[in-house]
Design a protein around this motif. Sequence first.
Motif, short mmCIF file in Angstrom:
data_model
loop_
_atom_site.label_atom_id
_atom_site.label_comp_id
_atom_site.label_asym_id
_atom_site.label_seq_id
_atom_site.Cartn_x
_atom_site.Cartn_y
_atom_site.Cartn_z
N TYR A 21 0.98 -1.08 0.12
CA TYR A 21 -0.03 0.07 0.31
C TYR A 21 0.98 1.13 0.16
CZ TYR A 21 -3.19 3.27 1.29
OH TYR A 21 -4.57 4.30 0.85
N ARG A 22 1.85 1.27 0.85
CA ARG A 22 2.37 2.89 1.33
C ARG A 22 4.04 1.86 0.87
NH1 ARG A 22 0.72 6.25 3.57
NH2 ARG A 22 -0.73 6.10 4.29
N ALA A 53 0.29 2.63 -20.15
CA ALA A 53 -0.75 1.36 -19.91
C ALA A 53 -0.39 -0.02 -19.80
CB ALA A 53 -1.65 2.08 -20.92
N SER A 54 0.94 -0.03 -20.38
CA SER A 54 1.15 -1.33 -20.12
C SER A 54 1.70 -2.20 -19.30
CB SER A 54 2.40 -1.46 -21.80
OG SER A 54 3.62 -1.19 -20.96
N PHE A 55 1.80 -1.47 -17.65
CA PHE A 55 1.38 -2.15 -16.47
C PHE A 55 0.36 -2.02 -15.87
CE2 PHE A 55 5.74 -1.45 -17.60
CZ PHE A 55 6.99 -1.74 -16.85
N GLN A 56 0.29 -3.08 -15.20
CA GLN A 56 -0.51 -3.84 -14.85
C GLN A 56 -0.22 -3.49 -12.96
OE1 GLN A 56 -3.02 -6.76 -15.35
NE2 GLN A 56 -1.44 -7.37 -16.65
N MET A 57 -1.17 -3.81 -12.23
CA MET A 57 -1.14 -3.70 -10.23
C MET A 57 -1.72 -4.57 -9.63
SD MET A 57 -0.62 -0.49 -8.03
CE MET A 57 0.46 0.43 -8.70
N LEU A 58 -1.38 -5.45 -8.84
CA LEU A 58 -1.48 -5.82 -7.93
C LEU A 58 -0.91 -5.28 -6.91
CD1 LEU A 58 -2.76 -8.63 -7.04
CD2 LEU A 58 -0.40 -9.57 -7.56
N LEU A 59 -2.35 -5.40 -5.88
CA LEU A 59 -1.94 -4.42 -4.50
C LEU A 59 -1.74 -5.60 -3.80
CD1 LEU A 59 -1.35 -2.07 -3.20
CD2 LEU A 59 -4.15 -0.87 -3.33
N VAL A 60 -1.26 -5.51 -3.25
CA VAL A 60 -1.46 -6.04 -1.59
C VAL A 60 -1.50 -5.22 -0.33
CG1 VAL A 60 -0.69 -7.96 -0.29
CG2 VAL A 60 -0.32 -8.18 -2.85
N ALA A 61 -2.84 -5.09 0.38
CA ALA A 61 -3.41 -4.54 1.13
C ALA A 61 -4.09 -5.14 2.96
CB ALA A 61 -3.49 -3.43 0.56
N SER A 62 -4.15 -4.22 3.84
CA SER A 62 -5.17 -5.79 4.57
C SER A 62 -6.83 -4.53 3.79
CB SER A 62 -4.97 -4.23 5.57
OG SER A 62 -4.88 -2.78 5.95
N PRO A 63 -7.35 -5.04 4.63
CA PRO A 63 -8.66 -5.20 3.82
C PRO A 63 -9.69 -3.88 4.08
CG PRO A 63 -8.83 -7.35 5.41
CD PRO A 63 -7.41 -6.39 5.94
N ARG A 64 -9.14 -2.80 5.42
CA ARG A 64 -8.94 -1.74 5.65
C ARG A 64 -8.67 -1.02 4.75
NH1 ARG A 64 -5.88 2.20 10.24
NH2 ARG A 64 -4.44 1.57 8.78
N TYR A 65 -7.21 -0.76 3.76
CA TYR A 65 -6.80 -0.41 2.77
C TYR A 65 -7.58 -0.04 1.40
CZ TYR A 65 -3.36 1.49 5.40
OH TYR A 65 -2.75 2.58 6.94
N LEU A 66 -8.51 -2.02 0.83
CA LEU A 66 -8.27 -2.55 -0.35
C LEU A 66 -10.07 -1.62 -0.10
CD1 LEU A 66 -7.20 -6.05 -0.42
CD2 LEU A 66 -6.60 -3.96 -1.13
N GLY A 67 -10.74 -0.80 0.72
CA GLY A 67 -11.84 -0.89 0.81
C GLY A 67 -12.30 0.92 -0.05
N ALA A 92 -6.23 -9.29 -0.44
CA ALA A 92 -6.00 -8.88 1.15
C ALA A 92 -5.08 -9.63 2.21
CB ALA A 92 -7.70 -8.81 1.84
N VAL A 93 -4.69 -9.08 3.14
CA VAL A 93 -3.64 -9.69 3.58
C VAL A 93 -3.91 -9.94 5.17
CG1 VAL A 93 -1.28 -8.52 3.21
CG2 VAL A 93 -3.20 -7.50 4.94
N PRO A 94 -3.70 -11.10 5.75
CA PRO A 94 -3.25 -12.17 5.45
C PRO A 94 -3.29 -13.11 4.43
CG PRO A 94 -4.56 -12.44 6.99
CD PRO A 94 -5.04 -11.79 6.86
N ILE A 95 -1.85 -12.95 3.49
CA ILE A 95 -2.40 -13.67 1.97
C ILE A 95 -1.82 -15.07 2.33
CG2 ILE A 95 0.00 -13.24 1.37
CD1 ILE A 95 -2.19 -12.58 -1.42
N LYS A 96 -2.84 -16.26 1.35
CA LYS A 96 -1.98 -17.41 1.24
C LYS A 96 -1.39 -17.59 0.20
CE LYS A 96 -6.12 -19.35 3.58
NZ LYS A 96 -6.96 -18.38 4.50
N SER A 97 -0.14 -18.17 0.10
CA SER A 97 0.24 -17.99 -1.12
C SER A 97 -0.32 -18.55 -2.15
CB SER A 97 1.70 -18.79 -0.67
OG SER A 97 1.49 -20.63 -0.42
N HIS A 98 -0.89 -19.86 -1.77
CA HIS A 98 -2.04 -20.21 -3.16
C HIS A 98 -2.62 -18.96 -3.61
CE1 HIS A 98 -4.53 -21.45 0.18
NE2 HIS A 98 -5.11 -21.03 -1.42
N GLU A 99 -3.16 -18.06 -2.67
CA GLU A 99 -4.42 -17.38 -3.76
C GLU A 99 -3.31 -16.83 -3.92
OE1 GLU A 99 -5.93 -15.87 -0.16
OE2 GLU A 99 -7.60 -16.71 0.32
N LEU A 100 -2.31 -15.80 -4.25
CA LEU A 100 -1.72 -14.79 -4.47
C LEU A 100 -1.11 -15.78 -6.35
CD1 LEU A 100 0.23 -12.49 -4.51
CD2 LEU A 100 1.83 -13.13 -3.31
N LEU A 101 -0.08 -16.27 -5.48
CA LEU A 101 0.05 -17.64 -7.12
C LEU A 101 -1.16 -17.51 -8.45
CD1 LEU A 101 2.16 -19.77 -5.83
CD2 LEU A 101 3.20 -18.37 -6.55
#
Length: 184
Positions: free
Chosen positions: A54-55, A70-84, A95-104
């Motif tokens: 997030y920061r 525009a050719s770059f995408q973003m995958l944001l990993v953050a707490s649910p509070r920030y994702l809102g 959202a964190v805590p993240i499981k590795s299989h979800e991230l993959l």
Amino acid sequence: MTNIIIVFPKQEDGRNIRNILVKNGFSVSGVCTSGAQVLQCIEELEEGIILSGYRYSDMIYAELHELLPASFQMLLVASPRYLGEVNMKDIVCVAVPIKSHELLATLGMMVEAAERKKYRRRKRAVKTRSEQDQLIIRRAKALLMERNHMTEEEAHRYIQKCSMDSGTNMAESAQMVLSLLGEV
């Protein structure tokens, strides 16, 4: 392979995620701790995915996102509070805590989508033949017209059909026609 750049404020977090990704077959182009480092990394790349916290030390994800091509995408990993707070449609969030299989799985889907997009763009690109290829095709058409009494359109369609049947390009098929008719 799609380029992946990881950016988290703690170098150790970025390295841990890089290790997970590399162990599972992804190609990581860089691990950064600031937005400025990310911008330096992408100068050398045409496209990719930014796996982001997030920061960072110099900005937040939204500022970096605005600076990305525009050719770059973003995958944001953050707490649910920030994702809102995320109100951008083109940012994928986990959202964190993240499981590795979800991230993959999420990253795998993004990479696959990027590869499909790249493939479609390449496929749409105008294909031009070299002067030498054009000459070979003209010679093969002329030979077919002379020996087999075909019109130019029929000769062209014949070479085109040979090309499609054999899975080669028109110039290679024309070269085969010339070889078979003894004109090489």
